[in-house]
Design a protein around this motif. Structure first.
Motif, short mmCIF file in Angstrom:
data_model
loop_
_atom_site.label_atom_id
_atom_site.label_comp_id
_atom_site.label_asym_id
_atom_site.label_seq_id
_atom_site.Cartn_x
_atom_site.Cartn_y
_atom_site.Cartn_z
N VAL A 124 31.45 95.22 -19.61
CA VAL A 124 32.59 95.83 -20.30
C VAL A 124 32.03 97.06 -20.99
O VAL A 124 30.82 97.16 -21.22
N GLU A 125 32.90 98.01 -21.29
CA GLU A 125 32.46 99.23 -21.95
C GLU A 125 33.25 99.42 -23.24
O GLU A 125 34.47 99.26 -23.24
N PRO A 126 32.57 99.74 -24.34
CA PRO A 126 33.30 100.02 -25.58
C PRO A 126 34.07 101.33 -25.49
O PRO A 126 33.66 102.26 -24.80
N ARG A 127 35.19 101.37 -26.14
CA ARG A 127 36.02 102.58 -26.18
C ARG A 127 36.32 102.94 -27.62
O ARG A 127 36.16 102.12 -28.53
N GLU A 128 36.77 104.16 -27.81
CA GLU A 128 37.15 104.61 -29.15
C GLU A 128 38.60 104.22 -29.42
O GLU A 128 39.44 104.30 -28.53
N PRO A 129 38.93 103.79 -30.64
CA PRO A 129 38.01 103.51 -31.75
C PRO A 129 37.28 102.19 -31.51
O PRO A 129 37.67 101.42 -30.62
N TYR A 130 36.26 101.93 -32.30
CA TYR A 130 35.50 100.71 -32.11
C TYR A 130 36.42 99.50 -32.24
O TYR A 130 37.28 99.43 -33.12
N GLY A 131 36.22 98.53 -31.37
CA GLY A 131 37.07 97.35 -31.35
C GLY A 131 37.95 97.31 -30.11
O GLY A 131 38.68 96.34 -29.89
N ARG A 132 37.87 98.38 -29.29
CA ARG A 132 38.59 98.39 -28.02
C ARG A 132 37.57 98.44 -26.89
O ARG A 132 36.50 99.05 -27.01
N TRP A 133 37.93 97.81 -25.76
CA TRP A 133 37.00 97.63 -24.65
C TRP A 133 37.72 97.88 -23.33
O TRP A 133 38.95 97.85 -23.27
N GLN A 134 36.92 98.09 -22.30
CA GLN A 134 37.51 98.34 -20.98
C GLN A 134 36.56 97.84 -19.90
O GLN A 134 35.33 97.91 -20.05
N GLN A 135 37.15 97.33 -18.82
CA GLN A 135 36.38 96.97 -17.64
C GLN A 135 36.59 98.02 -16.56
O GLN A 135 37.71 98.52 -16.38
N HIS A 136 35.54 98.35 -15.83
CA HIS A 136 35.69 99.20 -14.66
C HIS A 136 36.63 98.50 -13.69
O HIS A 136 36.64 97.27 -13.57
N GLU A 155 33.67 88.81 -30.46
CA GLU A 155 33.01 90.11 -30.56
C GLU A 155 31.55 90.03 -30.17
O GLU A 155 31.03 90.91 -29.48
N ARG A 156 30.87 88.98 -30.58
CA ARG A 156 29.45 88.82 -30.21
C ARG A 156 29.29 88.73 -28.69
O ARG A 156 28.37 89.32 -28.12
N LEU A 157 30.20 88.01 -28.05
CA LEU A 157 30.14 87.89 -26.59
C LEU A 157 30.45 89.22 -25.92
O LEU A 157 29.82 89.60 -24.92
N LEU A 158 31.42 89.96 -26.46
CA LEU A 158 31.76 91.26 -25.89
C LEU A 158 30.60 92.24 -26.02
O LEU A 158 30.33 93.02 -25.10
N LEU A 159 29.91 92.19 -27.15
CA LEU A 159 28.75 93.06 -27.32
C LEU A 159 27.65 92.72 -26.31
O LEU A 159 26.97 93.61 -25.79
N ALA A 160 27.50 91.43 -26.03
CA ALA A 160 26.51 91.03 -25.03
C ALA A 160 26.91 91.54 -23.65
O ALA A 160 26.06 92.00 -22.87
N LEU A 161 28.20 91.47 -23.32
CA LEU A 161 28.68 92.00 -22.04
C LEU A 161 28.55 93.52 -22.00
O LEU A 161 28.24 94.10 -20.94
N ALA A 162 28.77 94.16 -23.13
CA ALA A 162 28.66 95.62 -23.19
C ALA A 162 27.23 96.06 -22.96
O ALA A 162 26.99 97.11 -22.33
N ARG A 163 26.26 95.30 -23.47
CA ARG A 163 24.85 95.65 -23.25
C ARG A 163 24.50 95.61 -21.76
O ARG A 163 23.58 96.29 -21.32
N ARG A 164 25.25 94.81 -21.01
CA ARG A 164 25.04 94.72 -19.56
C ARG A 164 26.00 95.63 -18.79
O ARG A 164 26.02 95.62 -17.57
N HIS A 165 26.84 96.37 -19.52
CA HIS A 165 27.82 97.30 -18.95
C HIS A 165 28.82 96.60 -18.05
O HIS A 165 29.38 97.20 -17.13
#
Length: 792
Positions: free
Chosen positions: A348-360, A336-346
């Motif tokens: 990966v993007e967080p999706r609803e509900p929290y805990g799900r992610w997506q790549q363009h 999760e910490r790594l995903l949040l770091a990737l999300a800050r760089r866009h």
């Protein structure tokens, strides 16, 4: 006596020491210094983002408290363009920014071109008119003069707009932020920048309409009158989808189309459809999607980069933190910490509900390229992920669909049925993709293991097309494994799905294949299940005697296999078929026996369904009051046990009983609830039956116009639902309403058509009864008799 000399300098803005002398004349420019109005050119064909543009523009208004607006998002998403559009628009507003604008591109992600905050301050101070020799060497001192200058200009009515483009993540960026309330700031960055205290606006991909508008605008700007987007609108939408709505990619495509004006969009679509070469196609001279992503990728730590690469293996369109942890091979907390770091760089993007992610989609392709060109060992992670999906899907299906008595006694993974179903729904598209991927990768054992629970969930929740696709993959894999047990099981289940899709002939063929395999293997329990399922398809074909024979044999085989729940299911289906044959007393006896077994086995879901079937028999036997009570027990007891589709069917049957009992308003209420469920599930046949029953209620109420309207809607739904017998019943019911309205000719036409459809379905009794009604109506109308043509 001392001479007292005074002079004043007016019309300018000064900060720091000012040395004055005699006879000095100052001439101020009548317009801002060019450096203070040096915004880069904005695009002439800006498309989409109008809502976001208005939001940024509104935040720059003089009546707003000046602050910072940070536009963030993926590389190539259009951040700089939005900022420039807003800045140019604001500068055109009279008195908004009389001092002009300061613009600097920090190239925050390009190591060769990056501008440090210290160097940026030097550039900005020179733009403000500070001589180079007076610019101090330290960043703190430079920032102090910079803020003082902006504040003094704002106080003197020369409000400035500061535009900082491509801002990197560094705590020194704060030195570039104005300190007064009069200066506004626009920022673009691939990172989220919460520490700056800016109002954040994240950009997502363009919609199909916006992407098509951008593509068309770019083509027409270069080639006025170009009509390719309008002429090939379907292909244009496909191009937008293949680019994931990324503006940079669409502008590159426009350039490629401008290069060759005769090139059709369909040709470019074919090039882009190959995912292996898509990123290569999306490049032109110095502009490339890959290059934009590369700058972000180089900024990642070793761990972040590894997870980024591994994410491309996930088979679904989005993923959970738990799934990412399975791929990465670390704890969910670390992942999760790594995903949040990737999300800050866009990335990966967080999706609803929290805990799900997506790549363009294009980032995903880039991620896959990095994986395949590197030396990552990813096979073990992928196997962990697929095994995780199998285990979790099996546990979730047991929680949702299995009787309580048959569930494992260990500490449950899912707190309740709702939580388990929520997990299944969230992972649905991923589970389908995983099963099909396993088959395509020749991992037949994993494919079959996944398909068994996944197909159950899909079929029970009415994702029928997905269930069909998954089952076909599982059947082919089981054949490659020469696994007859699973092939027979999956074929039979495919028959159930095809029946629900109203593909009855294909359903029976699938059941026949399953039965042949099970008889050859001499597996009594599997054979019993296949026969029971065959009986359901035969029932829907109105071959009731054949259905009864299949259910009876299934009951005996279930008993031989000591499967009491299976025997109860077969008995319950037997009771339904006996009801259709008019054997009410026998049907009642069989259904009571089935209900008793279900209750003893702790299968409340089966018990509820048996009670519902028993209620119909009781109603047909003339005891509507008792039937209503049975329906209510079935619905109340199993409110959280029945699937939505099962509840809708029971509600529809309950409404029929309420109609018979004369409680029309309660019947309509139940039908409306059933209708909303059928519509949500896309079950047109269920909608048709409910509409027809609602029409019958309106007939009972003497509301003939409403009845005709509802019957007409039901006919359309029956046609789409592929239920010919239901269509014939509805035509006959519509005719009754038309007669009451005096529309005898239309009623006669509907009756004649109903008779023909009954004949086609093999319902000789229904056809004969309808022809009797035709004869009666003709006599009433005084019309001479003439034979109806045999549809055969």
């Amino acid at each position: 006596m001392t001479d007292k000399t005074e002079n004043h300098i007016s019309g300018g803005v000064f900060f720091g020491f000012v040395v004055q002398g005699r006879d000095i004349n100052l001439t101020l420019p009548d317009r801002p210094d060019p450096a203070l109005a040096g915004l880069p050119r904005q695009s002439a064909n800006f498309a989409g983002r109008h809502t976001q543009l208005n939001q940024v523009f509104a935040a720059l208004a003089p009546d707003e408290t000046a602050g910072a607006v940070a536009v963030t998002g993926l590389a190539g998403i259009g951040k700089t363009e939005l900022v420039l559009q807003a800045a140019h628009r604001a500068l055109r507003e009279e008195s908004w920014f009389p001092g002009g604008a300061l613009f600097i591109d920090l190239h925050g992600y390009d190591a060769r071109r990056r501008v440090s905050p210290k160097k940026a301050l030097g550039t900005l101070l020179r733009a403000l008119g500070i001589p180079t020799e007076y610019i101090p060497p330290g960043i703190e001192e430079r920032a102090l003069i910079y803020r003082s200058a902006l504040s003094a200009l704002a106080a003197a009515g020369h409000r400035l707009l500061v535009v900082l483009d491509d801002v990197p993540v560094t705590d020194k960026i704060r030195h570039l932020m104005p300190g007064d309330e009069g200066t506004a700031t626009l920022i673009s960055s691939r990172h989220s920048l919460p520490d700056l205290g800016a109002r954040t606006l994240t950009l997502w991909e363009l919609s199909a309409d916006e992407g098509r508008e951008l593509l068309d605008g770019a083509l027409c700007a270069a080639l006025p009158g170009d009509s390719r987007v309008a002429a090939e609108s379907t292909e244009a939408d496909q191009l937008v989808a293949l680019c994931g709505g990324l503006p940079l990619a669409l502008r590159i495509l426009a350039s490629l189309l401008v290069d060759v004006p005769a090139r059709p969009l369909s040709h470019l679509c074919r090039e882009l459809e190959d995912s292996h070469s898509r990123l290569f196609v999306l490049s032109r001279e110095k502009r490339a999607v890959t290059a934009a992503f590369e700058l972000s990728y180089r900024q990642l730590t070793k761990s972040q980069a590894k997870l980024f690469r591994l994410m491309s293996l996930h088979p679904g369109p989005d993923f959970s933190t738990e799934a990412a942890a399975q791929l990465y091979g670390e704890s969910t907390e670390k992942t999760e910490r790594l995903l949040l770091a990737l999300a800050r760089r866009h990335l990966v993007e967080p999706r609803e509900p929290y805990g799900r992610w997506q790549q363009h989609s294009l980032v995903r392709l880039y991620s896959r390229e990095q994986l395949t060109s590197g030396d990552d060992s990813w096979g073990e992670g992928l196997m962990r992920l697929l095994a995780h999906f199998h285990e979790m899907t099996t546990l979730a299906c047991d929680t949702v669909f299995a009787p309580v008595a048959l569930r494992p006694t260990a500490e449950p993974v899912f707190a309740d049925r709702a939580t388990a179903l929520q997990w299944l729904e969230a992972e649905r598209r991923t589970l389908v993709a995983a099963a099909i991927w396993a088959h395509a990768a020749n991992d037949d054992l994993m494919c079959v293991a996944l398909v068994v629970p996944v197909s159950q969930f899909l079929a029970e929740t009415r994702y029928l097309e997905d269930a069909r696709r998954v089952l076909n993959a599982g059947i082919r894999s089981s054949r490659r494994l020469k696994d007859g047990i699973h092939e027979g099981f999956l074929l039979s289940f495919l028959g159930v799905v095809l029946r629900d899709m109203r593909k009855l002939r294909k359903s029976i063929r699938a059941h026949d294949k399953a039965i042949r395999i099970c008889r050859k293997l001499k597996d009594h329990q599997a054979l019993a299940s296949a026969l029971n399922n065959l009986g359901l398809a035969l029932h829907d074909q109105r071959k009731f005697e054949d259905a009864l024979s299949a259910h009876t044999e299934a009951t005996q085989l279930f008993k031989l296999a000591d499967d009491r729940s299976g025997a109860a299911r077969a008995l319950s289906n037997t009771g339904e078929t006996l009801t259709e044959l008019g054997h009410m007393e026998e049907a009642s006896h069989v259904l009571r026996k089935a209900a008793k077994i279900f209750r003893k086995q702790g299968d409340l879901r089966g018990y509820s369904q048996a009670l519902g079937s028993l209620a119909k028999v009781t109603r047909n036997g003339g005891d509507s009051e008792r039937a209503v009570e049975l329906h209510q027990r079935a619905l109340d007891m199993a409110d959280d046990l029945l699937t939505p589709h099962e509840r809708a069917v029971e509600l529809s049957n309950f409404a029929g009983t309420l109609t018979t009992a004369g409680d029309f308003e309660a019947a309509l209420t139940a039908q409306q609830e059933a209708m909303s469920i059928f519509q949500r599930l896309g079950d047109r046949r269920g909608e048709a039956m409910t509409l027809g029953n609602m029409a019958l209620v309106r007939q009972k109420q003497g509301k003939w116009n409403k009845a005709v309207q509802l019957h007409t809607l039901a006919l359309e739904a029956f046609l789409e639902g592929k239920d010919d017998h239901g269509l014939a019943d509805e035509l006959r019911s519509l005719a009754a309403a038309l007669v009451k309205q005096g529309c005898n000719i239309e009623a006669l036409e509907n009756l004649e058509l109903a008779a023909a459809v009954y004949h086609k379905t093999g319902d000789a009794e229904g056809a004969a009864h309808t022809l009797d009604l035709v004869d009666q109506l003709r006599r009433r109308m005084g019309v001479s008799l003439y034979p109806i043509e045999d549809p055969a």
